[in-house]
Write a protein that holds these residues in place. Structure first.
Motif, PDB file in Angstrom:
ATOM      1  N   ILE A 163      35.996  40.908  37.211  1.00 56.39           N
ATOM      2  CA  ILE A 163      37.074  40.864  38.209  1.00 56.39           C
ATOM      3  C   ILE A 163      36.821  39.740  39.208  1.00 56.39           C
ATOM      4  O   ILE A 163      37.707  38.942  39.510  1.00 56.39           O
ATOM      5  CB  ILE A 163      37.217  42.224  38.928  1.00 56.39           C
ATOM      6  CG1 ILE A 163      37.768  43.255  37.931  1.00 56.39           C
ATOM      7  CG2 ILE A 163      38.154  42.114  40.136  1.00 56.39           C
ATOM      8  CD1 ILE A 163      37.869  44.650  38.464  1.00 56.39           C
ATOM      9  N   TYR A 195      43.496  39.045  41.391  1.00 59.15           N
ATOM     10  CA  TYR A 195      43.341  39.485  39.996  1.00 59.15           C
ATOM     11  C   TYR A 195      44.658  40.075  39.461  1.00 59.15           C
ATOM     12  O   TYR A 195      45.024  39.877  38.303  1.00 59.15           O
ATOM     13  CB  TYR A 195      42.209  40.524  39.923  1.00 59.15           C
ATOM     14  CG  TYR A 195      42.091  41.181  38.579  1.00 59.15           C
ATOM     15  CD1 TYR A 195      41.420  40.559  37.531  1.00 59.15           C
ATOM     16  CD2 TYR A 195      42.690  42.409  38.338  1.00 59.15           C
ATOM     17  CE1 TYR A 195      41.340  41.146  36.290  1.00 59.15           C
ATOM     18  CE2 TYR A 195      42.621  43.006  37.095  1.00 59.15           C
ATOM     19  CZ  TYR A 195      41.948  42.380  36.080  1.00 59.15           C
ATOM     20  OH  TYR A 195      41.886  42.959  34.836  1.00 59.15           O
ATOM     21  N   SER A 196      45.391  40.782  40.359  1.00 62.09           N
ATOM     22  CA  SER A 196      46.604  41.487  39.913  1.00 62.09           C
ATOM     23  C   SER A 196      47.742  40.540  39.526  1.00 62.09           C
ATOM     24  O   SER A 196      48.679  40.937  38.847  1.00 62.09           O
ATOM     25  CB  SER A 196      47.092  42.429  41.030  1.00 62.09           C
ATOM     26  OG  SER A 196      47.681  41.678  42.092  1.00 62.09           O
ATOM     27  N   PRO A 199      46.364  39.479  35.160  1.00 59.28           N
ATOM     28  CA  PRO A 199      45.078  39.850  34.574  1.00 59.28           C
ATOM     29  C   PRO A 199      44.867  39.094  33.266  1.00 59.28           C
ATOM     30  O   PRO A 199      45.817  38.880  32.507  1.00 59.28           O
ATOM     31  CB  PRO A 199      45.219  41.354  34.327  1.00 59.28           C
ATOM     32  CG  PRO A 199      46.258  41.796  35.307  1.00 59.28           C
ATOM     33  CD  PRO A 199      47.220  40.641  35.389  1.00 59.28           C
ATOM     34  N   SER A 232      39.872  45.080  29.047  1.00 53.71           N
ATOM     35  CA  SER A 232      39.940  45.520  30.448  1.00 53.71           C
ATOM     36  C   SER A 232      38.768  44.943  31.248  1.00 53.71           C
ATOM     37  O   SER A 232      37.600  45.252  30.979  1.00 53.71           O
ATOM     38  CB  SER A 232      39.905  47.059  30.515  1.00 53.71           C
ATOM     39  OG  SER A 232      39.591  47.480  31.830  1.00 53.71           O
ATOM     40  N   MET A 263      44.164  49.619  37.641  1.00 51.01           N
ATOM     41  CA  MET A 263      43.953  48.418  36.828  1.00 51.01           C
ATOM     42  C   MET A 263      42.846  48.604  35.787  1.00 51.01           C
ATOM     43  O   MET A 263      42.222  47.624  35.372  1.00 51.01           O
ATOM     44  CB  MET A 263      43.601  47.241  37.726  1.00 51.01           C
ATOM     45  CG  MET A 263      44.729  46.867  38.655  1.00 51.01           C
ATOM     46  SD  MET A 263      44.194  45.573  39.760  1.00 51.01           S
ATOM     47  CE  MET A 263      45.558  45.504  40.875  1.00 51.01           C
TER      48      MET A 263
END
Ligand code: SF4
Ligand code: SF4
Length: 383
Positions: A163, A195-196, A199, A232, A263
């Motif tokens: 992240i 990050y959002s 992604p 992820s 997330m």
């Protein structure tokens, strides 16, 4: 919901072993998703022009193996890129020192600064603290993005893995704005805001040799022996935190902020770990970062934050008077002061300083140290 993480042992950066381990980790994570037309971007960690053995940057053999995995999906043009620390504007030195130039010998692979196609203003739906951000157009427009992170500690955010690696998509002004607050939680929220925006499509964590102690620039290289892969980033970071010895990764503000916003996994039970057992992950004696209040339960963090401090302190003997610390300080708290041997030593205005430790991170000689007060040292001793 479940999130697959693939992990494979990899004892060093010998090319054949890295390629085999990379293929295994990617397969165990469910494979790369289909790649849309357009450029495939590998967002490396190229924080500074450092040699691979210092473990500051993603190792070039990891990047080479990622290129190999992308090529299994088709003959795509591939760009390896990052925005390094503010003051490293010489792309030639960056790519040369980090060994990334060697990867560009592969046909159709290029490398450079992430913002070389311009910057765009963005406002994300999931933003919590930023009112806007300026972000690399190349990153936003990439048809496919692999996040190629390095497992490291971080004096401010505790861990610097998947992240955190996305922080580098922002321009200097946005990154300075994120750092210019004394709140560790606000910085974590701001990084997750970034990050959002977009992604990455896939995440690889270079944990063959990671960094322990006061990372992300001045910690110690630590042999770990893994490549981690996942769609992820948060799930991959759960594994990274387990490797570092965190029993509850959600006590890391960065990870809590991402989990609260849905997330990725909010519990370990949501992660399907393929290739290892959780119990075998922690690296014996791994030295976590001095990042403030790790030792305390989450509900005490706000209170303890004010008492346990870590701040920059100059070791004048190691200072070469380059002025980099003054350039990177987001709140202009550093000015020149005359030194005894005529070099200019940095003087810190303690009233203005927000203890972001950017000066420590970017100091090329390690002269700007991360100083812990007594309570911080006690906290560290008893954790
Ligand atoms: S403390 Fe580090 S960054 Fe600052 S002037 Fe000295 S050597 Fe340069
Ligand atoms: S002096 Fe260093 S720690 Fe303080 S605000 Fe400036 S860069 Fe951050």
């Amino acid at each position: 919901m479940s999130f697959a993480v693939g992990i494979a042992k990899c004892s060093d950066y010998e090319r054949g072993e890295v390629e085999r381990s990379m293929a295994l980790a990617v397969e165990r994570a469910g494979g790369l998703p289909d790649i849309r037309a357009g450029e495939a971007l590998v967002k490396a960690n190229m924080l500074s022009p450092s040699e691979p053995k210092k473990a500051v940057t993603t190792h070039p053999e990891i990047l080479r193996a990622i290129v190999g995995e992308i090529r299994k999906k088709g003959d795509f043009q591939i760009r390896i890129a990052d925005n390094p620390g503010y003051i490293f504007t010489d792309a030639g030195a960056l790519l040369g020192k980090t060994g990334v130039n060697g990867v560009t010998e592969i046909e159709g692979v290029t490398a450079g600064l992430l913002s070389d196609m311009g910057i765009r203003d963005v406002r994300g739906d999931l933003f919590r603290v930023l009112d806007g951000a300026r972000v690399s157009a190349r990153y936003l427009d990439a048809g496919f993005c692999v996040n190629a992170a390095k497992l490291k500690t971080h004096v401010e955010t505790e861990i610097s893995c998947c992240i955190k690696n996305i922080f580098g998509i922002a321009d200097i002004g946005t990154r300075k704005k994120c750092h210019g607050s004394s709140s560790q939680k606000r910085l974590a929220d701001a990084i997750v805001d970034l990050y959002s925006i977009r992604p990455p499509d896939f995440n690889i964590l270079d944990a063959v040799v990671g960094m322990e102690g006061d990372g992300p620039s001045h910690g110690r290289p630590r042999r770990i022996g893994y490549i981690v892969a996942s769609r992820s980033a948060l799930a991959a970071d759960w594994v990274a935190a387990a490797i570092m010895g965190y029993e509850n990764p959600l006590c890391v503000p960065l990870m809590a902020s991402a989990a609260e916003r849905g997330m990725g996994p909010g519990t370990r039970d949501e992660i399907i770990l393929n290739g290892a057992d959780w119990g075998e992950l922690p690296v014996k004696g791994f030295k976590k970062s001095s990042g403030l209040v790790r030792a305390f339960p989450t509900f005490l963090r706000g209170f303890v934050h004010g008492l346990v401090s870590i701040s920059p302190k100059l070791d004048a003997a190691r200072c070469v008077g380059c002025g980099i610390c003054g350039k990177v300080c987001p709140v202009v708290a550093i000015s020149d002061a005359p030194g005894s041997d005529r070099k200019k030593l940095p003087a810190i205005d303690r009233v203005k300083c927000v203890a972001c430790l950017c000066c420590h991170e970017m100091c090329p000689t390690g002269a700007m140290t991360a100083h812990k007060n007594l309570l911080a040292r006690l906290a560290e001793a008893f954790r």
